[in-house]
Design a protein around this motif. Sequence first.
Motif, short mmCIF file in Angstrom:
data_model
loop_
_atom_site.label_atom_id
_atom_site.label_comp_id
_atom_site.label_asym_id
_atom_site.label_seq_id
_atom_site.Cartn_x
_atom_site.Cartn_y
_atom_site.Cartn_z
N SER A 128 0.88 -1.15 0.04
CA SER A 128 0.06 -0.07 -0.04
C SER A 128 0.66 1.35 -0.20
CB SER A 128 -1.03 0.15 1.37
OG SER A 128 -0.10 0.31 2.50
N GLU A 129 0.27 2.52 -0.26
CA GLU A 129 0.94 3.54 -0.31
C GLU A 129 1.59 3.85 1.01
OE1 GLU A 129 1.54 5.90 -3.06
OE2 GLU A 129 1.27 3.93 -3.93
N SER A 149 3.55 3.04 -8.12
CA SER A 149 3.27 4.23 -6.90
C SER A 149 3.98 5.27 -7.64
CB SER A 149 3.86 3.49 -5.62
OG SER A 149 4.11 4.41 -4.89
#
Lengths: 338, 338
Positions: A128-129, A149
């Motif tokens: 995830s970020e 990303s």
Amino acid sequence: MSKTIYDIAKAAGVSIATVSRVFNDAETVRPATRKKVLKVADKMGYQPHVYAQGLARKKKNRIMMLIPVMSNYFFTEILRGIQDCLASHNFELNIVNINHEEAPLSQVENVLMKKWAEGYLLVSLHFSEDELKLLKRYKTPISLVDDCSELFDSVSFDNMQGAYLATNYLIKTGYKKIVFLSASAESIPIKDRLEGYKKALKENKISFDEKLIITGDSMERDGFTEKSGYEAMLKILQLKPLPDACFCTSDIKAVGAQKAMRETGIEIPLISFDNLTMAEYIGLSTVHQPMYTMGLNATKKLINRIHNKGVDPSHEIHQHELIIRSSSEPVLIKNVAL
Amino acid sequence: MSKTIYDIAKAAGVSIATVSRVFNDAETVRPATRKKVLKVADKMGYQPHVYAQGLARKKKNRIMMLIPVMSNYFFTEILRGIQDCLASHNFELNIVNINHEEAPLSQVENVLMKKWAEGYLLVSLHFSEDELKLLKRYKTPISLVDDCSELFDSVSFDNMQGAYLATNYLIKTGYKKIVFLSASAESIPIKDRLEGYKKALKENKISFDEKLIITGDSMERDGFTEKSGYEAMLKILQLKPLPDACFCTSDIKAVGAQKAMRETGIEIPLISFDNLTMAEYIGLSTVHQPMYTMGLNATKKLINRIHNKGVDPSHEIHQHELIIRSSSEPVLIKNVAL
DNA sequence: CTGAAAGCGCTTACAG
DNA sequence: CTGAAAGCGCTTACAG
């Protein structure tokens, strides 16, 4: 035991600084001196100690590839791309395996912390970020392969688009009730591919039916196994009415799915995802992923960044290409062909 | 930039020796001191520098696996075995790729010379005894996986026996004219498997016919590719009279061979070699190789040797197991089944 | 073009 | 239980 730079220096009658210079051929050493040192070093079988070198200079000319076993089937192709890129630069490659089952993030952090390498290739690791932000703290060059990303250089596929292409093709061929042969719902690529599938349905005004999302029971490797594909297809073939066609989320799952069709004698057209080398040989219609190119380009980006840390992350998203072979042919035709 | 042992020592009000001891939890450090150091280290994000450690102590707790791309298809299984063994010991694993096309021996030597690791796993690298003798000079622990020699610890298969089993099975089933679908004649496993094939013929009083050794034209990866299998089977199916059955030297080649049979509509019973996961799903009769066990046991041997260098090399040769599925069934039955 | 010397970040006898 | 110090094998300004 093994020779050090001191042994060579003494034997060659020069200082250790000179020996070091010969081996780094950096500054100019007089040809005669160089030759002498090289000769002695060769005779004594000297080889610089990499740990000492790494400690003394502050670079290691080494990049590290972190990869979950899961993506094994892509491995060779990506690796080929990486190595072809590295061949022209003076970098060595190490490969570290990330166990997909136990806290992959902290495994990655453990590797980064140790500062083994000057740059890291994160392959098929989907964080995830927020998680990626944690990695950002290590302030070390990182390139993402098969993931995307804003935070890092990345080379990825458009999974959504790929699934859309495949599903849309099936719809345009005339199928309406298309089953989505899934893997772990937690998997990022699966989420994206499901998006693409839904988009194709929507564009063609076919309503989405939750019941047409079918997964196998085995969840090893996030369900990207032959076994899981086999189990899922068995379920699919019991559906009433029988679906018209299947979008299968990976080639390897399709191998299992085809077994289920052969065993039950019920067949439906199928398109899968990946285009592994073997896909051509078992007649799989599939969405091609350019693994080699991705490995190559991600490594280029990484090396750029190592030499030039300041630049903004750059991204490359490959579009998929649909490759039609026999597995998506109407069953009628298949039967005639036999 | 990044914290060193000095930073931690200062912040914790102790000497660097104490910090070092805490991290190596070797000698006894007073619990209170330990706790304090750990707390500071954690807060400051300290992590020992592996290069410096490697230099200072003279061990690296690292083993290295050297593997040619060629053997990619075994990769995951062997790797799993290795990692499962390593998990219980305090060793890290690095993987180095050996390019099969250019002087593999000197590539291996280059790695050994650098003394990166305490032990090396040589996987599917087939060197002559003379070449291995050269490696012996590095006096470093080495374990051979999928290869065998008196000089080093080894875990291997009995390739001869495996091929014998398969060929003999075909003969006992009633086939006389059995084709040997080969790969590069230079390949050690191919040589051994050819031996086994010949042995089975001889035992059954069938004369060996050179013309029944067929190879594809592609020689990439020593011919262990789908493509090469496809090409070879195309040639086989043009033979007059048509052979009764085929012993195929690898599963991956069998995938190609099956395509050729499907395309031409001519089929002959086939047994291949490896038992890759996928073999079960495409109905391949094949000779099973216990890759996982081999990786595991070779690693055990290696770790033993690291701790106890004096012992004589030990060897483990796995016998093959024949797994019969549909590909070796008589064609008549197959056609009926369709 | 070459050498003396400091330093890279740790470990480990040796004392205490 | 803890510290001072030497040493691991190299590189790299700094002089000359």
